[in-house]
Design a protein around this motif. Structure first.
Motif, PDB file in Angstrom:
ATOM      1  N   UNK A  15       0.750  -1.208   0.109  1.00 33.62           N
ATOM      2  CA  UNK A  15       0.112  -0.122   0.069  1.00 33.62           C
ATOM      3  C   UNK A  15       0.921   1.299  -0.023  1.00 33.62           C
ATOM      4  N   UNK A  16       1.744   1.358   0.713  1.00 27.36           N
ATOM      5  CA  UNK A  16       2.963   2.371   0.624  1.00 27.36           C
ATOM      6  C   UNK A  16       3.564   2.637  -0.589  1.00 27.36           C
ATOM      7  N   UNK A  17       3.752   1.719  -1.244  1.00 25.89           N
ATOM      8  CA  UNK A  17       4.360   1.662  -2.666  1.00 25.89           C
ATOM      9  C   UNK A  17       3.317   2.379  -3.529  1.00 25.89           C
ATOM     10  N   UNK A  18       2.129   1.850  -3.489  1.00 26.03           N
ATOM     11  CA  UNK A  18       0.919   2.331  -4.311  1.00 26.03           C
ATOM     12  C   UNK A  18       0.730   3.888  -3.979  1.00 26.03           C
ATOM     13  N   UNK A  19       0.753   4.224  -2.773  1.00 18.55           N
ATOM     14  CA  UNK A  19       0.492   5.795  -2.315  1.00 18.55           C
ATOM     15  C   UNK A  19       1.846   6.570  -2.795  1.00 18.55           C
ATOM     16  N   UNK A  20       2.988   6.201  -2.771  1.00 20.06           N
ATOM     17  CA  UNK A  20       4.160   6.832  -3.116  1.00 20.06           C
ATOM     18  C   UNK A  20       4.120   6.988  -4.442  1.00 20.06           C
ATOM     19  N   UNK A  21       3.672   6.000  -5.323  1.00 17.23           N
ATOM     20  CA  UNK A  21       3.861   6.271  -6.771  1.00 17.23           C
ATOM     21  C   UNK A  21       2.487   7.394  -7.130  1.00 17.23           C
ATOM     22  N   UNK A  22       1.362   7.266  -6.425  1.00 16.98           N
ATOM     23  CA  UNK A  22       0.346   8.177  -6.734  1.00 16.98           C
ATOM     24  C   UNK A  22       0.646   9.400  -6.457  1.00 16.98           C
ATOM     25  N   UNK A  23       1.401   9.681  -5.300  1.00 18.47           N
ATOM     26  CA  UNK A  23       1.670  11.008  -4.767  1.00 18.47           C
ATOM     27  C   UNK A  23       2.776  11.696  -6.073  1.00 18.47           C
ATOM     28  N   UNK A  58      -9.512   7.697 -12.088  1.00 17.13           N
ATOM     29  CA  UNK A  58      -9.428   8.348 -10.885  1.00 17.13           C
ATOM     30  C   UNK A  58      -8.266   9.032 -10.590  1.00 17.13           C
ATOM     31  N   UNK A  59      -7.120   8.143 -10.527  1.00 18.54           N
ATOM     32  CA  UNK A  59      -5.876   8.527 -10.042  1.00 18.54           C
ATOM     33  C   UNK A  59      -5.364   9.568 -11.200  1.00 18.54           C
ATOM     34  N   UNK A  60      -5.604   9.301 -12.098  1.00 23.92           N
ATOM     35  CA  UNK A  60      -5.120  10.155 -13.385  1.00 23.92           C
ATOM     36  C   UNK A  60      -5.757  11.496 -13.231  1.00 23.92           C
ATOM     37  N   UNK A  61      -6.874  11.630 -13.069  1.00 20.79           N
ATOM     38  CA  UNK A  61      -7.730  13.008 -13.051  1.00 20.79           C
ATOM     39  C   UNK A  61      -7.149  13.735 -11.847  1.00 20.79           C
ATOM     40  N   UNK A  62      -7.039  12.876 -10.756  1.00 23.91           N
ATOM     41  CA  UNK A  62      -6.605  13.618  -9.634  1.00 23.91           C
ATOM     42  C   UNK A  62      -5.108  14.056  -9.727  1.00 23.91           C
ATOM     43  N   UNK A  63      -4.449  13.435 -10.367  1.00 26.92           N
ATOM     44  CA  UNK A  63      -2.790  13.757 -10.618  1.00 26.92           C
ATOM     45  C   UNK A  63      -2.876  15.027 -11.669  1.00 26.92           C
ATOM     46  N   UNK A  64      -3.595  15.077 -12.701  1.00 24.25           N
ATOM     47  CA  UNK A  64      -3.855  16.214 -13.787  1.00 24.25           C
ATOM     48  C   UNK A  64      -4.224  17.310 -13.117  1.00 24.25           C
ATOM     49  N   UNK A  65      -5.336  17.059 -12.198  1.00 29.02           N
ATOM     50  CA  UNK A  65      -6.125  18.296 -11.620  1.00 29.02           C
ATOM     51  C   UNK A  65      -5.331  18.797 -10.573  1.00 29.02           C
ATOM     52  N   UNK A  66      -4.400  18.013  -9.656  1.00 28.22           N
ATOM     53  CA  UNK A  66      -3.431  18.501  -8.942  1.00 28.22           C
ATOM     54  C   UNK A  66      -1.905  18.085  -9.089  1.00 28.22           C
ATOM     55  N   UNK A  72      -0.484  13.198   2.645  1.00 24.60           N
ATOM     56  CA  UNK A  72       0.008  13.200   4.031  1.00 24.60           C
ATOM     57  C   UNK A  72      -0.445  11.992   4.771  1.00 24.60           C
ATOM     58  N   UNK A  73       0.152  10.785   5.086  1.00 26.05           N
ATOM     59  CA  UNK A  73      -0.401   9.383   5.882  1.00 26.05           C
ATOM     60  C   UNK A  73      -0.106   9.978   7.212  1.00 26.05           C
ATOM     61  N   UNK A  74      -1.513  10.024   7.855  1.00 28.69           N
ATOM     62  CA  UNK A  74      -1.504  10.194   9.178  1.00 28.69           C
ATOM     63  C   UNK A  74      -1.459   8.950  10.046  1.00 28.69           C
ATOM     64  N   UNK A  87      -5.460   9.713   5.762  1.00 33.75           N
ATOM     65  CA  UNK A  87      -4.523  10.611   5.039  1.00 33.75           C
ATOM     66  C   UNK A  87      -5.134  11.876   4.678  1.00 33.75           C
ATOM     67  N   UNK A  88      -4.434  13.019   4.340  1.00 32.46           N
ATOM     68  CA  UNK A  88      -4.917  14.041   3.726  1.00 32.46           C
ATOM     69  C   UNK A  88      -4.480  14.315   2.374  1.00 32.46           C
ATOM     70  N   UNK A  89      -5.431  14.588   1.442  1.00 38.25           N
ATOM     71  CA  UNK A  89      -4.926  14.640   0.040  1.00 38.25           C
ATOM     72  C   UNK A  89      -4.905  16.286   0.034  1.00 38.25           C
TER      73      UNK A  89
END
Length: 149
Positions: A15-23, A58-66, A72-74, A87-89
């Motif tokens: 999961x950490x690898x997934x979130x790091x790549x998404x960020x 969804x991930x692509x739309x989010x990365x393009x929009x932001x 930030x993983x809490x 987390x906080x996006x």
């Protein structure tokens, strides 16, 4: 004598690898740990029982929009094959997103994502956040008719 080394990846590491790549906006890398038959639900968007392709959109739309996306993983809670991440996006809007036109507003939304992991593959994703909070941050005034504040 040759010694074989076996590396075991924990569900939390996957999961950490997934979130790091998404960020980082590396959607291909994020999806590389998602099983082709994964079940995805993003309740705030109405997406339920979708698959890997819809998650990628969804991930692509989010990365393009932001483009300055920051996650930030809490807290991460690993319970067997289930990993829950609070987390906080955050980011500054640079393109239309989930029906809200681009107003270059800063977004910060608290979220909870629940992942089911089998081996080193994510087989399920359930994501929760307050859609009203997201729209308020993006200056959407009315939900029945998208308008700006």
């Amino acid at each position: 004598m040759t010694t074989a080394t076996t590396t075991t990846t924990t569900p939390a590491q996957t999961v950490t690898a997934f979130l790091a790549a998404f960020e980082l906006g590396d959607i291909a890398a994020a999806l590389s740990v998602v099983d082709a038959s994964a079940r995805v639900s993003m309740y705030a968007t109405g997406l339920r029982g979708a698959g890997k392709a819809e998650l990628g959109e969804f991930l692509t739309d989010t990365a393009v929009a932001f483009p300055d996306l920051r996650l930030t993983v809490r807290r991460t809670i690993e319970t067997g094959p289930v990993v829950t991440v609070e987390l906080k996006l955050e980011g500054t809007q640079a393109a239309d997103y989930l029906g809200a036109i681009n107003q270059e507003k800063h977004l910060d939304v608290d979220q909870a994502w629940r992942f089911t992991v089998d081996g080193d593959r994510i087989t399920g994703v359930d994501a929760y956040w307050c859609q009203n909070q997201l729209y308020r941050r993006l200056a959407v005034k009315r939900l029945d008719q998208i308008s700006l504040v």
